[in-house]
Structures are given as C-alpha cells and as structure tokens.
Design an enzyme around this catalytic site. Structure first.
Site, PDB file in Angstrom:
ATOM      1  N   TYR A   1       0.763  -1.139  -0.008  1.00 51.90           N
ATOM      2  CA  TYR A   1      -0.108  -0.088   0.002  1.00 51.90           C
ATOM      3  C   TYR A   1       0.790   1.296   0.073  1.00 51.90           C
ATOM      4  O   TYR A   1       1.725   1.225   0.592  1.00 51.90           O
ATOM      5  CB  TYR A   1      -0.871   0.109   1.213  1.00 51.90           C
ATOM      6  CG  TYR A   1      -1.987  -1.035   1.375  1.00 51.90           C
ATOM      7  CD1 TYR A   1      -3.347  -0.819   1.121  1.00 51.90           C
ATOM      8  CD2 TYR A   1      -1.559  -2.208   1.807  1.00 51.90           C
ATOM      9  CE1 TYR A   1      -3.990  -2.262   0.954  1.00 51.90           C
ATOM     10  CE2 TYR A   1      -2.430  -3.254   1.722  1.00 51.90           C
ATOM     11  CZ  TYR A   1      -3.685  -3.241   1.466  1.00 51.90           C
ATOM     12  OH  TYR A   1      -4.694  -3.861   1.687  1.00 51.90           O
TER      13      TYR A   1
ATOM     14  N   HIS B   1      -5.829   2.075  -1.372  1.00 52.85           N
ATOM     15  CA  HIS B   1      -6.217   0.513  -1.800  1.00 52.85           C
ATOM     16  C   HIS B   1      -4.690  -0.094  -2.252  1.00 52.85           C
ATOM     17  O   HIS B   1      -3.580   0.899  -2.393  1.00 52.85           O
ATOM     18  CB  HIS B   1      -6.921   0.431  -3.346  1.00 52.85           C
ATOM     19  CG  HIS B   1      -8.250   0.992  -2.988  1.00 52.85           C
ATOM     20  ND1 HIS B   1      -8.968  -0.204  -2.674  1.00 52.85           N
ATOM     21  CD2 HIS B   1      -9.052   1.738  -3.266  1.00 52.85           C
ATOM     22  CE1 HIS B   1     -10.255   0.309  -2.689  1.00 52.85           C
ATOM     23  NE2 HIS B   1     -10.291   1.714  -3.047  1.00 52.85           N
TER      24      HIS B   1
ATOM     25  N   LYS C   1      -4.267  -4.503  -9.965  1.00 59.64           N
ATOM     26  CA  LYS C   1      -3.139  -4.207  -9.292  1.00 59.64           C
ATOM     27  C   LYS C   1      -1.832  -4.534 -10.180  1.00 59.64           C
ATOM     28  O   LYS C   1      -1.908  -5.228 -11.217  1.00 59.64           O
ATOM     29  CB  LYS C   1      -2.970  -5.248  -7.941  1.00 59.64           C
ATOM     30  CG  LYS C   1      -4.075  -4.719  -7.007  1.00 59.64           C
ATOM     31  CD  LYS C   1      -3.994  -5.509  -5.687  1.00 59.64           C
ATOM     32  CE  LYS C   1      -5.249  -5.268  -4.980  1.00 59.64           C
ATOM     33  NZ  LYS C   1      -5.991  -4.071  -5.147  1.00 59.64           N
TER      34      LYS C   1
END
Length: 175
Positions: A112, A120, A151
C-alpha cells in the site's frame, strides 16, 4: 517507554488501543484485528482488539528494539523460507510501503502506498526462489489475476551472491 505486546502460541498481539495506533502511525505496522466488538459480538464485518501482528512485523519491531514481548517465547524466523520472507518484508517496508498479508490475492504480500484505511493496495508481491524458472502459463495467470483486481504483480527474489532483493514488475496488457 516501549509498548509491551503479548505472545501466545507463537502469535504476537497488541491489546492496547494506544499501542495499536502507535504501531500504525509511527512504524507502519498494520497487523490484523481479530476481536469482536462488545456491543455487537455476532457481526463479522468489523473487528476490534486484539491486533495480531504478522511474524514479519513482530520480528522487525524486535530487531529495531521498539517493543517488548511477554508471554511465550517469540522465535521467528525459523525456516529458510521464513528468512527469505523477512528479508523481503524488510526491503519493502524500508521503501516506505505499508505491507500486509497477500494470500487473498495469491501472493505473499500486498503493498500500500499509504495507510490501508485510506488507500487501496497497488501491488501483489510474490517471493520467487533465486534462479527459479517461472513457466509462461504461470506468468499469464499471475498477470491476469492482477489485471482483474487492478494491481501490479511484483516478483521478488533474494540473490544470495549479492545479498540484495531483485524486483520485477508484471503488468498484463491485452492486445
């Protein structure tokens, strides 16, 4: 004065709310809240104290001599894999990331850019043995999972010859 955390069955936990806040704000230690709320003990959406630390988090705090641990003896890392995970955790934490467990996305850690309560995760980190060949099918799978959850995959390996962690990012790009 250093906070005193408790170790039971090999798990280190903080039971004091001020200690939890101090760990999070001063040391970027997130842990995992596991207790139920007294006002609503049967719900399972929000958890309270105690805060269980990852073994990596506890070992880092012990190494930095910023906490005391009472109760059972805390002995981690134990295996070669644990040592590699600890090296990786220290490297990522040292780069300023908040680091949490990544099992829910098929990785070792989640990164993070700031406090997980406000941000997020940006990366899923997987520890790969140095010199290990990663099959093309596995790379595709890792890339697709990351794309599905928005991601970046970080493949990380510790090089025993240079004593450094090497990171490779993997982004899935559909053509």
């Amino acid at each position: 004065m250093k906070p005193t955390l408790r170790c039971a069955s090999g798990q280190v936990m903080a039971t004091n709310a001020d200690d939890v806040l101090w760990l999070r704000t001063k040391h970027r230690v997130v842990g995992s809240l596991e207790g139920s709320h007294p006002a609503n003990p049967l719900q399972n959406n929000y958890f309270g104290l105690p805060l269980f630390l990852l073994p990596e988090e506890a070992a880092l705090l012990v190494e930095r001599d910023v906490i005391c641990i009472e109760g059972d003896k805390f002995a981690w890392p134990q295996s070669e894999r644990d040592h590699l995970r600890f090296k990786l955790f220290k490297d990522l934490h040292g780069r300023g990331f908040f680091v949490t467990q990544g099992i829910k996305f098929g990785g070792d850690y989640l990164l993070y850019p700031g406090d997980p309560l406000r941000y997020h995760s940006s990366h899923i980190v997987s520890l790969v043995d140095h010199g290990q060949t990663v099959a093309a099918r596995e790379l595709i799978t890792l890339g697709r999972v990351c794309t599905a959850v928005n991601k970046i995959r970080l493949l990380s390996s510790w090089n025993p010859h240079t004593d450094h962690i090497t990171h490779i990012t993997l982004n899935w790009s559909g053509f």
